[in-house]
Design a protein around this motif. Structure first.
Motif, PDB file in Angstrom:
ATOM      1  N   ALA A  23       0.744  -1.241   0.345  1.00 47.03           N
ATOM      2  CA  ALA A  23       0.068   0.284   0.093  1.00 47.03           C
ATOM      3  C   ALA A  23       0.853   0.796  -0.219  1.00 47.03           C
ATOM      4  N   ILE A  27       1.015   3.895  -3.190  1.00 46.00           N
ATOM      5  CA  ILE A  27       0.943   5.612  -2.617  1.00 46.00           C
ATOM      6  C   ILE A  27       2.104   6.572  -2.803  1.00 46.00           C
ATOM      7  N   LYS A  37      -5.874   8.085  -9.235  1.00 46.41           N
ATOM      8  CA  LYS A  37      -6.899   6.411  -8.774  1.00 46.41           C
ATOM      9  C   LYS A  37      -5.959   5.128  -8.380  1.00 46.41           C
ATOM     10  N   VAL A  38      -6.377   4.593  -7.295  1.00 46.89           N
ATOM     11  CA  VAL A  38      -5.594   3.801  -6.831  1.00 46.89           C
ATOM     12  C   VAL A  38      -6.818   2.001  -6.875  1.00 46.89           C
ATOM     13  N   PHE A  51      -5.562   0.016   2.481  1.00 43.66           N
ATOM     14  CA  PHE A  51      -5.141   1.465   1.806  1.00 43.66           C
ATOM     15  C   PHE A  51      -5.936   2.574   1.776  1.00 43.66           C
ATOM     16  N   GLN A  52      -6.585   2.068   1.985  1.00 37.82           N
ATOM     17  CA  GLN A  52      -7.753   3.640   2.828  1.00 37.82           C
ATOM     18  C   GLN A  52      -6.609   4.196   3.807  1.00 37.82           C
ATOM     19  N   ILE A  55      -4.183   6.070   2.214  1.00 36.84           N
ATOM     20  CA  ILE A  55      -4.475   7.560   1.410  1.00 36.84           C
ATOM     21  C   ILE A  55      -4.065   8.312   1.457  1.00 36.84           C
ATOM     22  N   GLU A  61      -8.042   9.052  -5.205  1.00 39.66           N
ATOM     23  CA  GLU A  61      -9.126   8.190  -4.771  1.00 39.66           C
ATOM     24  C   GLU A  61      -8.766   6.756  -4.854  1.00 39.66           C
ATOM     25  N   LEU A  62      -9.248   5.793  -3.439  1.00 38.84           N
ATOM     26  CA  LEU A  62      -9.199   4.614  -3.935  1.00 38.84           C
ATOM     27  C   LEU A  62     -10.760   3.749  -4.266  1.00 38.84           C
ATOM     28  N   VAL A  64     -11.419  -0.048  -4.612  1.00 30.40           N
ATOM     29  CA  VAL A  64     -12.348  -0.941  -4.744  1.00 30.40           C
ATOM     30  C   VAL A  64     -12.816  -1.914  -4.684  1.00 30.40           C
ATOM     31  N   VAL A  92     -14.592   6.278  -0.257  1.00 31.12           N
ATOM     32  CA  VAL A  92     -14.333   5.351  -1.468  1.00 31.12           C
ATOM     33  C   VAL A  92     -15.037   4.521  -1.747  1.00 31.12           C
TER      34      VAL A  92
END
Length: 196
Positions: A23, A27, A37-38, A51-52, A55, A61-62, A64, A92
């Motif tokens: 993660a 980033i 964007k991931v 991951f949240q 970031i 922007e995540l 999922v 998210v």
């Protein structure tokens, strides 16, 4: 001659113990390249939460990507609904997507009367075996996100996936829709396990 020098991280082994580092690497590369964007795979929510956390404080922007309802058992969504609702309220995006590199094809190949592998499953297995299982997952999640209009073939994204659980593979991808799969480009491997 023109080239760019970048860092690639290699985990000794695949697995969920690599998730927090993956993660951070995701980033780090997103910020380095200005990617906004991931896309990350998460079925239980643990990887999504990691991951949240990574970031936090960025403008990234995540997205999922989870399994579809019925992936493990009919009518059941593995991702905790309350977690999905909380994460969505925090910005998210949570999407469910049929596996672009298997889906209906898997139902046919697993059928005793029909049997055999499909061309789609050969593509998936090639990614799994020649590079990393997490690469196959990252590519598939990118296809799902593109097909739902959340990422565009006109941008680069960070995509991340793992081997069974957690995250151990991170890459930079120029997306495509499933129908134009061969336009997809894996532009950089940011992290992956050496031993598979």
């Amino acid at each position: 001659m023109s080239y760019t020098k970048k860092t690639t991280y290699y985990f000794d082994n695949p697995g969920p113990e690599n998730t927090s580092d993956a993660a951070l690497f995701a980033i780090e590369r997103a910020e380095e390249l200005g990617i906004k964007k991931v896309v990350v795979a998460s079925s239980s929510g643990k990887t999504a939460l990691e991951f949240q956390k990574s970031i936090s404080g960025t403008d990234i922007e995540l997205i999922v990507v989870t399994h579809v309802v019925g992936f493990t058992q009919p009518g059941v969504w593995e991702f905790p609904k309350d977690l999905a609702e909380r994460m969505e309220s925090e910005g998210v995006r949570i999407i469910k997507g049929t596996h672009a590199l298997s889906g209906l094809e898997r139902a046919i190949s697993r059928n005793a009367k029909l049997g055999g592998s499909s061309r789609t499953e050969v593509v998936a297995e090639t990614l799994r075996r020649t590079v990393a299982i997490g690469l196959k997952v990252a590519v598939e999640c990118t296809l799902i996100a593109a097909d739902q209009g959340i990422v565009s073939p006109e941008e680069e994204i960070i995509a991340a996936g793992g081997t069974a659980e957690g995250c151990d593979t991170v890459c930079v991808i120029k997306p495509s829709h499933t129908a134009s799969y061969f336009s997809l480009q894996v532009r950089e491997i940011v992290a992956m396990p050496r031993n598979r």
